[in-house]
Design an enzyme around this catalytic site. Structure first.
Site, PDB file in Angstrom:
ATOM      1  N   CYS A  40      -4.143   0.556  -2.322  1.00  0.00           N
ATOM      2  CA  CYS A  40      -3.908  -0.690  -1.580  1.00  0.00           C
ATOM      3  C   CYS A  40      -2.847  -1.561  -2.249  1.00  0.00           C
ATOM      4  O   CYS A  40      -2.636  -1.487  -3.468  1.00  0.00           O
ATOM      5  CB  CYS A  40      -5.185  -1.507  -1.504  1.00  0.00           C
ATOM      6  N   CYS A  87     -10.498  -3.464  -4.010  1.00  0.00           N
ATOM      7  CA  CYS A  87      -9.548  -4.492  -4.468  1.00  0.00           C
ATOM      8  C   CYS A  87     -10.282  -5.738  -4.941  1.00  0.00           C
ATOM      9  O   CYS A  87      -9.888  -6.376  -5.915  1.00  0.00           O
ATOM     10  CB  CYS A  87      -8.561  -4.829  -3.360  1.00  0.00           C
ATOM     11  N   ASN A 137       0.849  -1.195   0.000  1.00  0.00           N
ATOM     12  CA  ASN A 137       0.000   0.000   0.000  1.00  0.00           C
ATOM     13  C   ASN A 137       0.886   1.246   0.000  1.00  0.00           C
ATOM     14  O   ASN A 137       1.953   1.281   0.616  1.00  0.00           O
ATOM     15  CB  ASN A 137      -0.998   0.004   1.164  1.00  0.00           C
ATOM     16  N   GLU A 146      -2.940  -4.760  -2.895  1.00  0.00           N
ATOM     17  CA  GLU A 146      -3.469  -5.708  -3.885  1.00  0.00           C
ATOM     18  C   GLU A 146      -3.559  -5.068  -5.259  1.00  0.00           C
ATOM     19  O   GLU A 146      -3.237  -5.676  -6.277  1.00  0.00           O
ATOM     20  CB  GLU A 146      -4.865  -6.196  -3.474  1.00  0.00           C
ATOM     21  N   CYS A 160     -10.070  -5.037   0.603  1.00  0.00           N
ATOM     22  CA  CYS A 160     -11.204  -4.110   0.662  1.00  0.00           C
ATOM     23  C   CYS A 160     -12.097  -4.286  -0.570  1.00  0.00           C
ATOM     24  O   CYS A 160     -11.734  -4.983  -1.528  1.00  0.00           O
ATOM     25  CB  CYS A 160     -10.704  -2.664   0.754  1.00  0.00           C
ATOM     26  N   GLU A 182       0.354   5.195   0.643  1.00  0.00           N
ATOM     27  CA  GLU A 182      -0.562   6.246   1.083  1.00  0.00           C
ATOM     28  C   GLU A 182      -0.093   7.616   0.606  1.00  0.00           C
ATOM     29  O   GLU A 182       1.005   7.760   0.048  1.00  0.00           O
ATOM     30  CB  GLU A 182      -0.685   6.193   2.618  1.00  0.00           C
TER      31      GLU A 182
HETATM   32  N1  THU Z   1      -5.182  -1.521   2.641  1.00  0.00           N
HETATM   33  C1  THU Z   1      -4.617  -2.372   1.729  1.00  0.00           C
HETATM   34  O1  THU Z   1      -3.489  -2.162   1.279  1.00  0.00           O
HETATM   35  N2  THU Z   1      -5.350  -3.441   1.345  1.00  0.00           N
HETATM   36  C2  THU Z   1      -6.605  -3.711   1.784  1.00  0.00           C
HETATM   37  O2  THU Z   1      -7.268  -4.580   1.239  1.00  0.00           O
HETATM   38  C3  THU Z   1      -7.147  -2.980   2.915  1.00  0.00           C
HETATM   39  C4  THU Z   1      -6.502  -1.682   3.209  1.00  0.00           C
HETATM   40  C5  THU Z   1      -4.422  -0.349   3.043  1.00  0.00           C
HETATM   41  C6  THU Z   1      -5.016   0.960   2.595  1.00  0.00           C
HETATM   42  C7  THU Z   1      -4.459   1.909   3.621  1.00  0.00           C
HETATM   43  O3  THU Z   1      -3.159   2.305   3.192  1.00  0.00           O
HETATM   44  C8  THU Z   1      -4.313   1.061   4.865  1.00  0.00           C
HETATM   45  O4  THU Z   1      -4.356  -0.279   4.442  1.00  0.00           O
HETATM   46  C9  THU Z   1      -5.395   1.303   5.903  1.00  0.00           C
HETATM   47  O5  THU Z   1      -6.655   1.223   5.326  1.00  0.00           O
END
Ligand code: THU
Length: 135
Positions: A58, A92, A47, A60, A89, A49
């Site tokens: 994310c 994804c 991920n 994935e 999520c 940000e």
């Molecule tokens: N996140 C992912 O990388 N994958 C997911 O399926 C769920 C959430 C990340 C997004 C964000 O950077 C952090 O986790 C918190 O939501």
């Protein structure tokens, strides 16, 4: 096709290794992913940000987009590693579903313990997909 244990472990190990590169200064929730393609390659992702929160992405989706940008469109499985082994999520799930509902999703924690396994189609019932637009 069911996954064999060696493949499973390899994907989880790759996702765990990739997770160190997660850029998650705001949530502190680092995620690593590893996507196995039908051609046998593994694409990882983390991920990433952003200070403008919605612009983050994310792990994935990074893995899927890396793979697709290199010509891959058939996926066997994706491993996702996070502190608590959270499932992908909704966004994804949607992105994964574009390329097949049979792709396995393996979720593991940072100890490398596999907590659950399911197919994309189980995680996203009644999907909106290519069929809606291309048939
Ligand atoms: N996140 C992912 O990388 N994958 C997911 O399926 C769920 C959430 C990340 C997004 C964000 O950077 C952090 O986790 C918190 O939501």
């Amino acid at each position: 096709m069911r996954l064999d244990d060696t493949t499973r472990q390899q994907l989880v190990a790759t996702a765990l290794e990739a997770r160190q590169w997660a850029y998650a200064p705001y949530s502190g929730y680092a995620v690593g992913a590893a996507l196995l393609t039908a051609s046998g390659k593994i694409y990882d992702g983390v991920n990433v940000e952003n200070a403008a929160y919605p612009d983050g992405i994310c792990a994935e989706r990074v893995a899927v987009f890396k793979a697709v940008s290199e010509g891959e469109r058939e996926f066997i499985a994706i491993a996702v590693v996070s502190q608590d082994g959270g499932f992908p999520c909704g966004s994804c799930r949607q992105v994964l579903s574009e390329f097949g509902l049979d792709t396995w999703v393996i979720v593991a924690n940072t100890h490398g313990e596999i907590l659950q396994e399911a197919r994309v189609g189980d995680l996203l019932p009644r999907p909106f997909g290519p069929k809606n637009l291309l048939d």
